[in-house]
Design a protein around this motif. Structure first.
Motif, PDB file in Angstrom:
ATOM      1  N   TRP A 289      35.539  11.827  39.986  1.00 46.09           N
ATOM      2  CA  TRP A 289      36.253  10.548  39.969  1.00 46.09           C
ATOM      3  C   TRP A 289      36.493  10.178  38.519  1.00 46.09           C
ATOM      4  O   TRP A 289      35.581  10.205  37.699  1.00 46.09           O
ATOM      5  CB  TRP A 289      35.452   9.481  40.701  1.00 46.09           C
ATOM      6  N   TRP A 291      38.197   7.606  35.619  1.00 44.38           N
ATOM      7  CA  TRP A 291      38.666   6.289  35.176  1.00 44.38           C
ATOM      8  C   TRP A 291      39.498   6.517  33.917  1.00 44.38           C
ATOM      9  O   TRP A 291      39.024   7.101  32.954  1.00 44.38           O
ATOM     10  CB  TRP A 291      37.476   5.392  34.884  1.00 44.38           C
ATOM     11  N   ARG A 298      40.733   1.401  38.269  1.00 41.22           N
ATOM     12  CA  ARG A 298      40.985   2.255  39.427  1.00 41.22           C
ATOM     13  C   ARG A 298      40.424   3.644  39.132  1.00 41.22           C
ATOM     14  O   ARG A 298      40.599   4.161  38.032  1.00 41.22           O
ATOM     15  CB  ARG A 298      42.488   2.356  39.713  1.00 41.22           C
ATOM     16  N   HIS A 300      40.507   7.637  40.015  1.00 40.72           N
ATOM     17  CA  HIS A 300      41.407   8.648  40.550  1.00 40.72           C
ATOM     18  C   HIS A 300      40.604   9.883  40.937  1.00 40.72           C
ATOM     19  O   HIS A 300      39.728  10.327  40.199  1.00 40.72           O
ATOM     20  CB  HIS A 300      42.464   9.034  39.507  1.00 40.72           C
ATOM     21  N   LYS A 301      40.943  10.421  42.093  1.00 38.42           N
ATOM     22  CA  LYS A 301      40.221  11.591  42.576  1.00 38.42           C
ATOM     23  C   LYS A 301      40.688  12.836  41.839  1.00 38.42           C
ATOM     24  O   LYS A 301      41.883  13.021  41.587  1.00 38.42           O
ATOM     25  CB  LYS A 301      40.446  11.757  44.078  1.00 38.42           C
ATOM     26  N   LEU A 343      43.546  16.137  38.225  1.00 31.77           N
ATOM     27  CA  LEU A 343      43.724  14.985  39.106  1.00 31.77           C
ATOM     28  C   LEU A 343      44.532  15.376  40.330  1.00 31.77           C
ATOM     29  O   LEU A 343      45.463  16.185  40.256  1.00 31.77           O
ATOM     30  CB  LEU A 343      44.414  13.853  38.352  1.00 31.77           C
ATOM     31  N   LEU A 346      48.275  12.127  42.597  1.00 30.81           N
ATOM     32  CA  LEU A 346      48.783  11.058  41.745  1.00 30.81           C
ATOM     33  C   LEU A 346      50.085  10.520  42.330  1.00 30.81           C
ATOM     34  O   LEU A 346      50.915  11.281  42.843  1.00 30.81           O
ATOM     35  CB  LEU A 346      49.041  11.585  40.329  1.00 30.81           C
ATOM     36  N   PHE A 350      53.684   8.404  38.100  1.00 24.15           N
ATOM     37  CA  PHE A 350      52.481   8.002  37.363  1.00 24.15           C
ATOM     38  C   PHE A 350      52.473   8.689  36.003  1.00 24.15           C
ATOM     39  O   PHE A 350      52.683   9.892  35.902  1.00 24.15           O
ATOM     40  CB  PHE A 350      51.229   8.378  38.151  1.00 24.15           C
TER      41      PHE A 350
END
Length: 364
Positions: A289, A291, A298, A300-301, A343, A346, A350
């Motif tokens: 995860w 940041w 938020r 993001h995976k 990531l 997305l 983005f």
């Protein structure tokens, strides 16, 4: 006189009985002194135990947390910076992009003056025409020499027959010697003509080989010149964004010297430098995860795609092994190992920024 007033008898001081001596009463401090010392020692021991227990508890809590949670704030966004360099040298006559512009593969970046390269192309085209014409002449000469050889061969065959016939007749005195001499002369002349034709054929074949080689060389040079001409328009080799564009019309582009940088939009990843302590439980494919400071509030995976198997202990330039500084604000930290995270999912549009700070959490 007033009547006599009886005066109270006064006892001499020495005759007054002494008052009883006061019994000493122990003071509160004196009364509690023996019991206060054990109380203070007990309180001090209690505090020491409390502090020690707290420290031990925090240490155990830290060990438990770090066993199940791998966190680092020493992470950043990374991509590939493609350094675009021209393949020919020349003056830039047009720039087709602006700074921070998004580009696709094949988009024009800038144009180098094509005129010098076009002149070279024209020169080698003329060389090709010349070599082709010379080759054609040599081929025609070969054909003539071969035809001449056929004629001289036929004449030689006839001359051999004539010489043999007149030689036989002369031996039997049925023909004059002059006729035999003429037949011999014709035989020698046909032999010479055959030799001349053979030499002419060899020369024509040599010329053909030379002109053919010259033609092939001119074609190769034309291909090279055309290749250079085509490289006067520089195209984007990948999808991405132009960064720090400094070239202007009139600048000189030099072969092999990068002058345009493109941040690859298809190679975004997070480089997280994890302490050695965490690496033991991390595996390729684990979920992470992330940041991003450029898009806070938020997570993001992501997914681990690589864990470095080595790193340099000495700083340097152009090292094949990555180097991660072990100090922060003059405090030496534990060595850290780069972990690559990509990531996932997305949202469209983005934006990521190369070099931006990030924080990552992994639950091994």
């Amino acid at each position: 006189m007033p009547p006599d007033v009886t005066q109270p008898s006064q006892t001499p001081p020495e005759s007054v009985p002494a008052a009883a001596a006061p019994v000493p009463v122990p003071s509160p401090a004196a009364a509690t002194a023996p019991s206060a010392r054990p109380a203070r020692e007990t309180s001090r021991l209690h505090r020491l135990l409390t502090v020690g227990g707290t420290i031990l508890g925090l240490f155990l809590l830290y060990e438990v947390v770090t066993y199940f949670v791998a966190f680092t704030d020493d992470a950043y966004v990374r991509s590939d910076l493609v350094a675009v360099a021209p393949q020919v040298t020349g003056q830039i006559i047009e720039v087709h992009v602006v700074d921070n512009q998004d580009v696709k593969i094949g988009d024009k970046l800038y144009t180098i003056d094509p005129e010098p390269f076009q002149l070279v192309v024209n020169q080698w085209k003329a060389q090709i025409d010349r070599a082709a014409a010379q080759l054609k002449v040599a081929q025609e000469e070969l054909a003539l020499a071969q035809a001449a050889l056929q004629v001289s061969t036929s004449a030689h065959t006839y001359a051999v027959q004539e010489q043999s016939r007149f030689s036989d007749l002369a031996k039997r005195e049925f023909a004059p010697i002059a006729e035999l001499d003429r037949a011999n002369d014709e035989l020698r002349r046909s032999q010479a003509e055959m030799k001349i034709s053979t030499v002419a054929i060899a020369k024509a074949e040599t010329d053909i080989g030379a002109h053919q080689a010259a033609l092939e060389l001119a074609k190769a040079q034309l291909a090279s010149a055309q290749w250079n001409l085509d490289r006067t328009v520089v195209h984007a080799p990948n999808n991405g964004a132009i960064t720090n564009l400094t070239i202007r019309m009139g600048d000189m582009a030099t072969t092999g010297v990068p002058n345009v940088g493109i941040v690859d939009s298809d190679a975004w990843r997070i480089m997280a430098n994890y302490k050695q302590y965490y690496i033991r439980d991390l595996k390729v494919g684990d979920t992470a995860w992330v940041w991003l400071d450029s898009a806070p509030w938020r997570f993001h995976k992501g997914r681990i795609t690589g864990i470095a198997r080595g790193f340099s202990r000495n700083p340097g330039i152009d090292k094949l092994l990555p180097y991660v500084a072990p100090t922060t604000d003059w405090i030496r930290l534990q060595r850290r190992i780069p972990v690559t995270i990509v990531l996932e999912d997305l949202p469209p549009g983005f934006k990521l920024y190369m070099g931006a700070d990030a924080r990552t959490v992994i639950f091994p």
